[in-house]
Design a protein around this motif. Sequence first.
Motif, PDB file in Angstrom:
ATOM      1  N   VAL A 145     -71.621 111.869 -47.022  1.00  0.00           N
ATOM      2  CA  VAL A 145     -71.619 110.499 -47.542  1.00  0.00           C
ATOM      3  C   VAL A 145     -70.191 109.956 -47.551  1.00  0.00           C
ATOM      4  O   VAL A 145     -69.955 108.800 -47.161  1.00  0.00           O
ATOM      5  N   LEU A 146     -69.229 110.776 -47.958  1.00  0.00           N
ATOM      6  CA  LEU A 146     -67.833 110.341 -47.960  1.00  0.00           C
ATOM      7  C   LEU A 146     -67.371 110.009 -46.542  1.00  0.00           C
ATOM      8  O   LEU A 146     -66.684 109.003 -46.316  1.00  0.00           O
ATOM      9  N   GLY A 147     -67.752 110.831 -45.578  1.00  0.00           N
ATOM     10  CA  GLY A 147     -67.385 110.567 -44.189  1.00  0.00           C
ATOM     11  C   GLY A 147     -67.995 109.281 -43.668  1.00  0.00           C
ATOM     12  O   GLY A 147     -67.333 108.495 -42.988  1.00  0.00           O
ATOM     13  N   ILE A 148     -69.249 109.036 -44.006  1.00  0.00           N
ATOM     14  CA  ILE A 148     -69.908 107.797 -43.569  1.00  0.00           C
ATOM     15  C   ILE A 148     -69.232 106.586 -44.193  1.00  0.00           C
ATOM     16  O   ILE A 148     -68.999 105.578 -43.515  1.00  0.00           O
ATOM     17  N   VAL A 149     -68.893 106.682 -45.470  1.00  0.00           N
ATOM     18  CA  VAL A 149     -68.206 105.568 -46.143  1.00  0.00           C
ATOM     19  C   VAL A 149     -66.852 105.310 -45.488  1.00  0.00           C
ATOM     20  O   VAL A 149     -66.469 104.157 -45.254  1.00  0.00           O
ATOM     21  N   LEU A 150     -66.130 106.369 -45.167  1.00  0.00           N
ATOM     22  CA  LEU A 150     -64.827 106.196 -44.509  1.00  0.00           C
ATOM     23  C   LEU A 150     -64.977 105.565 -43.127  1.00  0.00           C
ATOM     24  O   LEU A 150     -64.178 104.701 -42.744  1.00  0.00           O
ATOM     25  N   ILE A 151     -65.980 105.987 -42.373  1.00  0.00           N
ATOM     26  CA  ILE A 151     -66.184 105.424 -41.034  1.00  0.00           C
ATOM     27  C   ILE A 151     -66.544 103.942 -41.118  1.00  0.00           C
ATOM     28  O   ILE A 151     -65.986 103.116 -40.389  1.00  0.00           O
ATOM     29  N   VAL A 152     -67.448 103.601 -42.039  1.00  0.00           N
ATOM     30  CA  VAL A 152     -67.853 102.198 -42.181  1.00  0.00           C
ATOM     31  C   VAL A 152     -66.670 101.347 -42.641  1.00  0.00           C
ATOM     32  O   VAL A 152     -66.433 100.258 -42.113  1.00  0.00           O
ATOM     33  N   SER A 153     -65.901 101.848 -43.613  1.00  0.00           N
ATOM     34  CA  SER A 153     -64.750 101.068 -44.075  1.00  0.00           C
ATOM     35  C   SER A 153     -63.690 100.960 -42.982  1.00  0.00           C
ATOM     36  O   SER A 153     -62.998  99.950 -42.884  1.00  0.00           O
ATOM     37  N   GLY A 154     -63.575 101.976 -42.152  1.00  0.00           N
ATOM     38  CA  GLY A 154     -62.632 101.902 -41.039  1.00  0.00           C
ATOM     39  C   GLY A 154     -63.038 100.863 -40.009  1.00  0.00           C
ATOM     40  O   GLY A 154     -62.204 100.106 -39.509  1.00  0.00           O
ATOM     41  N   LEU A 185     -64.530 111.031 -39.352  1.00  0.00           N
ATOM     42  CA  LEU A 185     -65.118 111.900 -38.339  1.00  0.00           C
ATOM     43  C   LEU A 185     -64.817 113.368 -38.598  1.00  0.00           C
ATOM     44  O   LEU A 185     -65.614 114.239 -38.283  1.00  0.00           O
ATOM     45  N   PHE A 186     -63.639 113.654 -39.183  1.00  0.00           N
ATOM     46  CA  PHE A 186     -63.334 115.035 -39.519  1.00  0.00           C
ATOM     47  C   PHE A 186     -64.128 115.514 -40.722  1.00  0.00           C
ATOM     48  O   PHE A 186     -64.488 116.678 -40.815  1.00  0.00           O
ATOM     49  N   LEU A 228     -54.382  99.764 -38.149  1.00  0.00           N
ATOM     50  CA  LEU A 228     -53.899 101.099 -38.483  1.00  0.00           C
ATOM     51  C   LEU A 228     -54.770 101.752 -39.554  1.00  0.00           C
ATOM     52  O   LEU A 228     -55.193 102.906 -39.407  1.00  0.00           O
ATOM     53  N   TRP A 229     -55.077 101.006 -40.625  1.00  0.00           N
ATOM     54  CA  TRP A 229     -55.932 101.545 -41.682  1.00  0.00           C
ATOM     55  C   TRP A 229     -57.314 101.888 -41.125  1.00  0.00           C
ATOM     56  O   TRP A 229     -57.886 102.915 -41.455  1.00  0.00           O
ATOM     57  N   GLY A 230     -57.846 101.048 -40.279  1.00  0.00           N
ATOM     58  CA  GLY A 230     -59.170 101.278 -39.721  1.00  0.00           C
ATOM     59  C   GLY A 230     -59.232 102.536 -38.880  1.00  0.00           C
ATOM     60  O   GLY A 230     -60.162 103.332 -39.003  1.00  0.00           O
ATOM     61  N   ILE A 231     -58.242 102.728 -38.037  1.00  0.00           N
ATOM     62  CA  ILE A 231     -58.224 103.909 -37.174  1.00  0.00           C
ATOM     63  C   ILE A 231     -58.072 105.177 -38.003  1.00  0.00           C
ATOM     64  O   ILE A 231     -58.757 106.178 -37.763  1.00  0.00           O
ATOM     65  N   ILE A 232     -57.192 105.141 -38.992  1.00  0.00           N
ATOM     66  CA  ILE A 232     -57.005 106.319 -39.854  1.00  0.00           C
ATOM     67  C   ILE A 232     -58.291 106.651 -40.595  1.00  0.00           C
ATOM     68  O   ILE A 232     -58.698 107.815 -40.677  1.00  0.00           O
ATOM     69  N   ALA A 233     -58.968 105.639 -41.137  1.00  0.00           N
ATOM     70  CA  ALA A 233     -60.202 105.874 -41.881  1.00  0.00           C
ATOM     71  C   ALA A 233     -61.297 106.433 -40.972  1.00  0.00           C
ATOM     72  O   ALA A 233     -62.043 107.330 -41.373  1.00  0.00           O
TER      73      ALA A 233
END
Length: 46
Positions: free
Chosen positions: A7-16, A36-37, A26-31
């Motif tokens: 769930v944390l990974g999905i939230v990070l991908i969507v926010s990115g 993905l990791f 830059l923030w989007g690519i990092i997120a």
Amino acid sequence: MGILLTVLGIVLIVSGVLGVLRGQLLWGIIAIVVGLFVAPGYFYGI
């Protein structure tokens, strides 16, 4: 624990993706990369 990481990974991908669409490249690519990791770790049993 694995579901929480997924769930944390999905939230990070969507926010990115949203960050990239808003122009915060830059923030989007990092997120997205961190998401993905984090997210596939559950599926591979890491």
